[in-house]
Design an enzyme around this catalytic site. Structure first.
Site, PDB file in Angstrom:
ATOM      1  N   ASP A 138       0.840  -1.194   0.000  1.00  0.00           N
ATOM      2  CA  ASP A 138       0.000   0.000   0.000  1.00  0.00           C
ATOM      3  C   ASP A 138       0.880   1.252   0.000  1.00  0.00           C
ATOM      4  O   ASP A 138       0.501   2.278   0.534  1.00  0.00           O
ATOM      5  CB  ASP A 138      -0.892  -0.053   1.260  1.00  0.00           C
ATOM      6  N   CYS A 193     -19.105 -13.630  -6.445  1.00  0.00           N
ATOM      7  CA  CYS A 193     -20.117 -12.702  -5.903  1.00  0.00           C
ATOM      8  C   CYS A 193     -21.509 -13.110  -6.393  1.00  0.00           C
ATOM      9  O   CYS A 193     -22.495 -12.923  -5.682  1.00  0.00           O
ATOM     10  CB  CYS A 193     -19.831 -11.272  -6.339  1.00  0.00           C
ATOM     11  N   CYS A 199     -23.158  -5.935  -0.039  1.00  0.00           N
ATOM     12  CA  CYS A 199     -22.274  -4.795   0.258  1.00  0.00           C
ATOM     13  C   CYS A 199     -22.865  -3.517  -0.337  1.00  0.00           C
ATOM     14  O   CYS A 199     -22.862  -2.462   0.320  1.00  0.00           O
ATOM     15  CB  CYS A 199     -20.860  -5.056  -0.266  1.00  0.00           C
ATOM     16  N   CYS A 203     -23.944  -0.284   2.169  1.00  0.00           N
ATOM     17  CA  CYS A 203     -23.026   0.864   2.271  1.00  0.00           C
ATOM     18  C   CYS A 203     -23.814   2.113   2.669  1.00  0.00           C
ATOM     19  O   CYS A 203     -24.729   2.523   1.954  1.00  0.00           O
ATOM     20  CB  CYS A 203     -22.324   1.081   0.927  1.00  0.00           C
ATOM     21  N   CYS A 219     -16.917   7.633   0.280  1.00  0.00           N
ATOM     22  CA  CYS A 219     -16.612   6.451   1.112  1.00  0.00           C
ATOM     23  C   CYS A 219     -16.111   6.900   2.491  1.00  0.00           C
ATOM     24  O   CYS A 219     -15.230   7.759   2.603  1.00  0.00           O
ATOM     25  CB  CYS A 219     -15.566   5.589   0.413  1.00  0.00           C
ATOM     26  N   CYS A 246     -13.818   2.179   7.799  1.00  0.00           N
ATOM     27  CA  CYS A 246     -15.170   1.600   7.855  1.00  0.00           C
ATOM     28  C   CYS A 246     -15.063   0.147   7.391  1.00  0.00           C
ATOM     29  O   CYS A 246     -14.344  -0.148   6.436  1.00  0.00           O
ATOM     30  CB  CYS A 246     -16.084   2.407   6.925  1.00  0.00           C
ATOM     31  N   CYS A 249     -18.883  -2.849   4.446  1.00  0.00           N
ATOM     32  CA  CYS A 249     -19.068  -3.655   3.229  1.00  0.00           C
ATOM     33  C   CYS A 249     -18.330  -4.987   3.316  1.00  0.00           C
ATOM     34  O   CYS A 249     -18.579  -5.887   2.517  1.00  0.00           O
ATOM     35  CB  CYS A 249     -18.668  -2.874   1.978  1.00  0.00           C
ATOM     36  N   CYS A 253     -20.387  -9.238   4.073  1.00  0.00           N
ATOM     37  CA  CYS A 253     -20.055 -10.161   2.973  1.00  0.00           C
ATOM     38  C   CYS A 253     -20.166 -11.614   3.454  1.00  0.00           C
ATOM     39  O   CYS A 253     -19.532 -12.004   4.442  1.00  0.00           O
ATOM     40  CB  CYS A 253     -18.640  -9.875   2.463  1.00  0.00           C
TER      41      CYS A 253
HETATM   42 FE1  SF4 Z   1     -19.571  -9.922  -3.424  1.00  0.00          FE
HETATM   43 FE2  SF4 Z   1     -19.331  -9.962  -0.782  1.00  0.00          FE
HETATM   44 FE3  SF4 Z   1     -20.391  -7.833  -1.983  1.00  0.00          FE
HETATM   45 FE4  SF4 Z   1     -21.750 -10.108  -1.875  1.00  0.00          FE
HETATM   46  S1  SF4 Z   1     -21.165  -8.825  -0.137  1.00  0.00           S
HETATM   47  S2  SF4 Z   1     -21.481  -8.795  -3.670  1.00  0.00           S
HETATM   48  S3  SF4 Z   1     -20.112 -11.614  -2.093  1.00  0.00           S
HETATM   49  S4  SF4 Z   1     -18.283  -8.552  -2.188  1.00  0.00           S
HETATM   50 FE1  SF4 Z   2     -19.289   1.977   1.907  1.00  0.00          FE
HETATM   51 FE2  SF4 Z   2     -17.443   0.097   2.251  1.00  0.00          FE
HETATM   52 FE3  SF4 Z   2     -16.747   2.686   1.979  1.00  0.00          FE
HETATM   53 FE4  SF4 Z   2     -17.932   1.797   4.208  1.00  0.00          FE
HETATM   54  S1  SF4 Z   2     -15.887   1.218   3.444  1.00  0.00           S
HETATM   55  S2  SF4 Z   2     -18.458   3.650   3.095  1.00  0.00           S
HETATM   56  S3  SF4 Z   2     -19.383   0.322   3.388  1.00  0.00           S
HETATM   57  S4  SF4 Z   2     -17.691   1.381   0.466  1.00  0.00           S
END
Ligand code: SF4
Ligand code: SF4
Length: 387
Positions: A138, A193, A199, A203, A219, A246, A249, A253
């Protein structure tokens, strides 16, 4: 007799496992498949205030790993798990904020390179062959998830995270560029997915885009870490109690719900003070106190002014009499206008007679135009609410 490339590959895998890495894959330095998506993301301005991502030299290097290390033949991609958000120790103090789970322990910008450096050291002893290397985590212009997918570690989910079918997505990535030739692994080709949308639906700021990228300017991770200015007023409520990053998301999952395991690596031990920060205590942090508390953790990236800005918003969203009291106290003593502006918003969010009196007193002594504008806005909002 084993082929020398296979022997080196097995050696690297064994050493990486010994050093605590959970996944190891090998790929070659061909141009990233998702570069066009990245370019489009930049062209749409989805990188918000992260101008460094759009610098021509950085873009060029993202397109061509040879520019990172001339002569590179192999890229080793490793993943190191961090704790699951649900493993935060209970912390009775209230009100409590939330810090993204990857930031609960040591700073991975130190931990991962230290471990990869040790791996290089052992590899030099083992091969007795001169080679060049470069370590990134990163920290350089590479499309990390693209490399990880190509190295067979997982697929890029709709939330933009790399997901491994046996581990979920609670891990950090690191890369070791080598001028040694090692046979690459098979890329991870399947998308698991399917029709899931969890997710996207969960969000809070609706910032997940159809091409599996994020609108960074919305975000919460960007707003509470990389963003150096004010959090846009229309998004402050959605930030909730997140004060650094955060996890939402990833938390929803199904691959994490089913497969993520607890992490016992001491580098990521979830210190309750970090995993569940006590908002009343945090908002009173002095510059020295902030440095002492967060010096070796990823949270230092937000700097005190950014972190306290976030804590102010979280206090406004948490509400309660204690929050009101400390907001009133800090609005008199806080020297950073950015933080004062968000303390003002928090008072306006909680509302009530005490908040109005505090804001009116603050207006009499405030000199910063940004903060004055926030006070007027908050008073206006509260008078509308009263009517
Ligand atoms: Fe893909 Fe996980 Fe998002 Fe579902 S929650 S769409 S499995 S990344
Ligand atoms: Fe949305 Fe994921 Fe960003 Fe949180 S980290 S604001 S859930 S995209």
């Amino acid at each position: 007799m084993r082929n020398p490339q296979t022997r080196i590959k097995d050696f690297i895998k064994a050493e990486a496992n010994r050093l605590g890495f959970d996944l190891i894959g090998f790929t070659n330095p061909s141009p990233p498949q998702s570069f066009a998506i990245f370019e489009n993301w930049l062209a749409q301005g989805r990188h918000a205030g992260m101008a460094y991502l759009a610098r021509p030299d950085a873009v060029e290097r993202r397109a061509n790993p040879q520019l990172i290390l001339p002569g590179v033949k192999t890229i080793v991609v490793v993943a190191l798990r961090y704790p699951r958000p649900q493993d935060a120790p209970a912390f009775p103090a209230q009100p409590t904020g939330k810090i993204a789970a990857y930031a609960w322990g040591e700073d991975y910008h130190q931990t991962i390179p230290q471990r990869l450096s040790e791996l290089v050291h052992r590899l030099r002893e083992e091969t007795q062959t001169p080679f060049e290397w470069k370590i990134l985590t990163d920290s350089g212009p590479v499309l990390e998830r693209d490399l990880a997918q190509r190295a067979g570690l997982g697929w890029i989910g709709k939330n933009g995270c790399l997901i491994n079918p046996r581990l979920g997505s609670y891990f950090l990535l690191g890369e070791l560029f080598l001028t040694l030739e090692i046979e690459p692994d098979q890329p991870f080709e399947t998308d698991h997915c399917g029709s899931c949308q969890r997710c996207i639906q969960s969000c809070p700021t609706h910032c997940i885009l159809p091409d599996r990228t994020l609108d960074a300017g919305r975000c919460i991770s960007y707003l509470t870490i990389e963003n150096k200015g004010a959090i846009p007023p229309n998004l402050r409520e959605a930030v909730g109690e997140w004060v650094f990053g955060c996890d939402i998301c990833q938390q929803v999952c199904p691959w994490n719900l089913r497969f993520a395991r607890p992490q016992n690596d001491p580098a990521f031990y979830p210190n309750p003070e970090l995993s569940r920060p006590h908002l009343i205590r945090e908002i009173r942090l002095s510059p020295g106190g902030f440095n002492e508390k967060f010096n070796n953790t990823p949270v230092k990236r937000a700097k005190r002014r950014g972190f306290l800005r976030n804590v102010a918003v979280a206090l406004g969203n948490a509400g309660g009499a204690d929050a009101l009291l400390v907001l009133g106290e800090c609005i008199r003593s806080e020297s950073e206008p950015l933080v004062r502006a968000h303390l003002v918003w928090a008072l306006g969010q909680i509302g009530g007679d005490t908040a109005v009196e505090t804001l009116e007193r603050a207006l009499q002594i405030e000199t910063d135009p940004l903060v004055i504008a926030e006070i007027n806005l908050a008073l206006q909002k509260l008078s509308i609410r009263k009517d």
